[in-house]
Design an enzyme around this catalytic site. Structure first.
Site, PDB file in Angstrom:
ATOM      1  CB  VAL A 104      16.815 -47.017-155.443  1.00 25.67           C
ATOM      2  CG1 VAL A 104      18.342 -47.024-155.439  1.00 25.67           C
ATOM      3  CG2 VAL A 104      16.273 -46.478-154.118  1.00 25.67           C
ATOM      4  CB  SER A 106      19.818 -50.751-161.385  1.00 30.01           C
ATOM      5  OG  SER A 106      19.525 -50.471-162.743  1.00 30.01           O
ATOM      6  CB  ILE A 141      14.814 -51.607-159.007  1.00 28.47           C
ATOM      7  CG1 ILE A 141      14.739 -52.334-157.650  1.00 28.47           C
ATOM      8  CG2 ILE A 141      16.260 -51.425-159.454  1.00 28.47           C
ATOM      9  CD1 ILE A 141      15.406 -51.596-156.516  1.00 28.47           C
ATOM     10  CE  LYS A 142      14.487 -43.492-162.294  1.00 27.74           C
ATOM     11  NZ  LYS A 142      14.701 -42.022-162.130  1.00 27.74           N
ATOM     12  CB  ILE A 143      15.949 -51.275-164.811  1.00 27.18           C
ATOM     13  CG1 ILE A 143      16.152 -51.848-163.396  1.00 27.18           C
ATOM     14  CG2 ILE A 143      16.794 -52.032-165.830  1.00 27.18           C
ATOM     15  CD1 ILE A 143      15.768 -53.300-163.241  1.00 27.18           C
TER      16      ILE A 143
END
Length: 338
Positions: A104, A106, A141-143
């Protein structure tokens, strides 16, 4: 018609060499074109999926829940929270159909490390709230791969939250991501703009970048894994057979599933030669995690500045879709109150 003994199905061959992930939030795709390992997504995927009639109920429920629990969170607007809830809901719907992790992204509008960290923590909290039995070790978490984003990854890794460095186009970003403890990096083979503007001509895929990064991680024993992204053609996918993992758009997966070729020719295409160490030396080890000026200087110079430009362009596209998704939630809230 059956295959000749020396031919292979391209998708099956790719899956024998690399983990293949679904770059889509459509459960039908995960069902019909699987099995997939991970499911990756971003604001564009979420926005486009929410526009489909079959997601009307999910959109409405996400918007309603955002209003209900908004007071539980500080420093976040209704629209931001509603988008986060919808993205988590969409990913959780795919989770039972894959064997690995849901990714998912950010909020790309956030550009300060503390805000990115808070955003990631909130996504983890929402995941547990929406599906209490879900194992959050299956959440990543994709950042975005800016200095601030990768410093956020460093903080999140220290408290056990999985991260993936996205919008990554340079070796400097890959080095910093590994030092930050990211579980994955997603080098973009093509500029993201190539997927959203049919008139735009990318200068060419940076396939060798994936090999260089993977060799670097292996040589210096980093746990970070390469998840190649942004592929356009079957030929590109075959050239990357052997990379740790690839995340592929549904159309490309479908093309691969319907294609066959000589096993010898397919094996010859790959940059990742099986049983061979003749790929060249990995880059000299660098350390950037505690030196912002060193990182920014090297990043700005990488590929004559092209890497930084590609990164900023990609982030800008994701920001545009974040704004569109927030507007969608705002419209839903207005309609609900009328």
């Amino acid at each position: 018609m059956g295959s000749y003994p020396d031919t292979v199905n391209l998708l099956e061959y790719l899956r024998s060499r690399s983990s293949v992930d679904c770059d889509c939030l459509d459960t039908q795709v995960a069902t019909t074109l699987g099995p997939f390992v991970d499911c990756t997504s971003n604001q564009a995927d979420a926005y486009l999926e929410l526009l489909t009639p079959k997601r009307t109920s999910l959109l409405k429920k996400s918007a309603a829940l955002a209003r209900e629990i908004l007071s539980d969170f500080t420093g976040v607007s209704y629209e931001e929270l509603a988008v986060e809830i919808s993205m988590v809901n969409l990913s959780l719907a795919v989770a039972p159909l894959i064997t690995g992790v849901i990714h998912v992204m950010s909020n790309p509008l956030l550009d300060a490390t503390p805000a990115i960290v808070d955003n990631a923590k909130r996504i983890v909290s929402l995941c547990s709230r929406l599906e209490p039995g879900f194992d959050t070790s299956r959440l990543c978490i994709k950042i975005v791969s800016t200095w601030e984003g990768l410093q956020a990854c460093h903080q999140l890794s220290s408290i056990g939250i999985n991260t993936l460095a996205t919008t990554l186009f340079t070796m400097e970003q890959a080095v910093l991501a590994a030092e930050a403890g990211c579980v994955y990096v997603s080098p973009f083979v093509h500029e993201l703009k190539a997927f959203f503007d049919e008139t735009y001509q990318d200068e060419g895929p940076i396939l060798g970048h994936c090999l260089q990064i993977q060799q670097y991680y292996e040589r210096y024993s980093y746990r970070t894994r390469v998840k190649a992204a942004g592929l356009l053609t079957a030929d590109e996918a075959m050239r990357l057979a052997g990379v740790t993992s690839l995340t592929l758009a549904p159309a490309l997966v479908h093309t691969l599933s319907k294609s066959e070729d000589s096993k010898k020719e397919v094996e010859a295409l790959s940059l990742f030669k099986q049983g061979s160490e003749s790929q060249g030396q990995a880059s000299e080890r660098l350390s950037l995690i505690d030196d912002e000026i060193k990182f920014r200087t090297a990043f700005a110079k990488s590929e004559g500045g092209k890497g930084q430009l590609k990164t900023m362009q990609a982030i800008d596209i994701f920001r545009q879709y974040q704004i569109k998704a927030e507007s969608l939630m705002r419209d839903e809230d207005v309609a609900r109150s009328e």
